[in-house]
Design an enzyme around this catalytic site. Sequence first.
Site, PDB file in Angstrom:
ATOM      1  CD  GLU A  70      -2.524   1.319   2.673  1.00  0.00           C
ATOM      2  OE1 GLU A  70      -2.767   2.456   3.153  1.00  0.00           O
ATOM      3  OE2 GLU A  70      -2.874   0.260   3.218  1.00  0.00           O
TER       4      GLU A  70
ATOM      5  NE  ARG B 219      -0.954   7.887   5.858  1.00  0.00           N
ATOM      6  CZ  ARG B 219      -0.725   6.999   6.817  1.00  0.00           C
ATOM      7  NH1 ARG B 219       0.455   6.976   7.418  1.00  0.00           N
ATOM      8  NH2 ARG B 219      -1.663   6.127   7.140  1.00  0.00           N
TER       9      ARG B 219
ATOM     10  CB  THR C  92      -3.991   8.130   2.831  1.00  0.00           C
ATOM     11  OG1 THR C  92      -3.058   7.328   3.577  1.00  0.00           O
ATOM     12  CG2 THR C  92      -4.467   9.254   3.740  1.00  0.00           C
TER      13      THR C  92
ATOM     14  CE  LYS D 247      -6.021   1.531   7.259  1.00  0.00           C
ATOM     15  NZ  LYS D 247      -5.320   2.521   6.411  1.00  0.00           N
TER      16      LYS D 247
END
Length: 207
Positions: free
Chosen positions: A41, A45, A68, A128
């Site tokens: 992943e 960010r 994100t 998640k």
Amino acid sequence: MSGALEVLERVRVLPVVSLDDAALARPLAEALLAGGLPVAEITLRTAAGLAAIAEAAAVPGFTVAAGTVLTAEQVDACVDAGAGMIVSPGFDDAVVDRTRERGAVAVPGVATASEVQRALAAGCNDLKLFPAGLLGGPDLIRALGAPFPQVRFVPSGGVSAATAPAYAALPNVAAVSGSWMVPADAIAGDLSRVTALAREAVAAVAR
């Protein structure tokens, strides 16, 4: 794109990495592959996140999850860059809907039973749990398994090499998510260490 979930189910570890330099993404993906981890992943960010996703996705045999992801527009950009899975810290209908429209796998974040119900209503069974460590760790996942037996969790946030096996031992955990196998200093200067840590992580959670 459902193959992204199949890869995750097989290796049961999802490395999470934020890169400030997209040029590091391709060698990182190759190092993870060498350690038996054909997936990671890469988060949005940093300013380099999207370019890093594209670089890693260009590595043959490597699957990229975009992390994100907060908006439908970001879903489009990530899928266009080669991401096969869209991971979010929370649940957003627009993100899930766009991910499905684009043929990628949505793994939205949840933190409560109410959010799990909302995700199920939207057709999401792989969720998640974030931040897993602060929310209650394996005990919470075990408790949520009773009312939600159809859900498979990917715990993230506070998961480490020491705690990963306890999470992975739970029948309702699809994979564990963390960054312990991709430390920043190793990414920048010792990718052989990343390969070794990846190999250890896969072995630690194998059933």
